[in-house]
Design a protein around this motif. Structure first.
Motif, PDB file in Angstrom:
ATOM      1  N   CYS A 140       0.830  -1.061   0.091  1.00  0.00           N
ATOM      2  CA  CYS A 140       0.046   0.134  -0.024  1.00  0.00           C
ATOM      3  C   CYS A 140       0.860   1.315  -0.126  1.00  0.00           C
ATOM      4  CB  CYS A 140      -0.904   0.016   1.255  1.00  0.00           C
ATOM      5  SG  CYS A 140      -2.292  -1.255   1.046  1.00  0.00           S
ATOM      6  N   ALA A 177       2.772   1.679  -3.344  1.00  0.00           N
ATOM      7  CA  ALA A 177       1.717   1.932  -4.384  1.00  0.00           C
ATOM      8  C   ALA A 177       1.294   3.485  -4.350  1.00  0.00           C
ATOM      9  CB  ALA A 177       0.554   1.312  -4.350  1.00  0.00           C
ATOM     10  N   THR A 199      -4.990  -2.528 -10.048  1.00  0.00           N
ATOM     11  CA  THR A 199      -3.898  -2.834  -9.468  1.00  0.00           C
ATOM     12  C   THR A 199      -3.449  -4.189 -10.001  1.00  0.00           C
ATOM     13  OG1 THR A 199      -4.190  -1.676  -7.391  1.00  0.00           O
ATOM     14  CG2 THR A 199      -2.913  -3.724  -7.297  1.00  0.00           C
ATOM     15  N   ALA A 202      -4.388  -1.065  -2.046  1.00  0.00           N
ATOM     16  CA  ALA A 202      -3.305  -0.370  -2.754  1.00  0.00           C
ATOM     17  C   ALA A 202      -3.880   0.875  -3.754  1.00  0.00           C
ATOM     18  CB  ALA A 202      -2.384  -1.294  -3.476  1.00  0.00           C
TER      19      ALA A 202
END
Length: 223
Positions: free
Chosen positions: A33, A36, A72, A154
């Motif tokens: 996370c 990203a 994602t 993310a």
């Protein structure tokens, strides 16, 4: 016409995020996370996206005039270096590697990315999350009342970082940018207290996993 139809989002565009997720040594949820979110804002502040002649500038402008969707995907083995060969920005964080790519129409994703799996990226969190970095940094909190896969989380962290970059206080954003755009996923403070501190909030469009309008993530800058 569909009740949710938005002419400004036709055709829909998205930023692709690719997470390296090897079977033998997968990264942890929180690190993905953070990586990203950092990759998103580093791409948006890259000279390719900001300079008048930057090759990503028009793509970013066109995307930000629509809904800021992010997709994602996960890559492993030879698929990861294939993704690295495409233009983008890669961030490594505590064993996690995430690459953000210039946005484009969802109907025109490069084949190297289109073949990567979207659903099912759900990773365990680290037993001992890392402490926050030195200030300034962006603090992001995910809504603990909402269940999301790592891939979804993310993307929401990416949204939060992007909104903070675009809508945060000018002095705070300048300090954060000059400090390297560090990001920390906050998990040790009560959600309601975090909401009170937040500069921005992400409300999901409802395309995957959660109902539309759900507050998924919040963010603020710590100086």
């Amino acid at each position: 016409m569909r009740p949710d139809y938005d002419p400004l989002d036709d055709p829909p565009w998205a930023m692709q995020l690719v997470v390296r997720a090897e079977k033998a040594d997968p990264p942890d949820h929180g690190a993905v996370c953070e990586a990203a979110a950092t990759a998103v804002v580093r791409l948006l502040t890259d000279p390719h996206a900001t300079e008048p002649e930057g090759e990503w500038r028009e793509a970013v402008r066109a995307w930000e005039s629509r809904r800021i969707r992010k997709v994602t995907r996960r890559a492993r083995g030879v698929r990861w270096p294939e993704a690295l060969a495409l233009p983008g920005v890669t961030v490594e964080r505590d064993g996690a590697q995430v690459r953000a790519f210039p946005p484009g129409p969802v109907s025109d994703v490069p084949p190297e990315l289109a073949k990567l799996q979207v659903a099912g990226l759900d990773l365990a969190d680290a037993e001992d999350p890392k402490p926050p970095p030195d200030a300034p940094y962006a603090a992001i909190a995910l809504n603990p009342r909402v269940t999301m896969t790592t891939g979804k989380a993310a993307a929401q962290c990416g949204h939060a970082a992007q909104l903070l970059l675009r809508e945060g206080g000018r002095r705070d954003v300048r300090a954060w940018t000059e400090g390297g755009l560090r990001v920390h996923l906050t998990r040790d403070a009560p959600w309601d207290r975090c909401v009170e501190r937040a500069a921005i909030a992400v409300r999901d469009g409802g395309f995957t996993e959660v109902p539309p309008g759900t507050m998924t993530a919040i963010a603020w800058i710590v100086r």
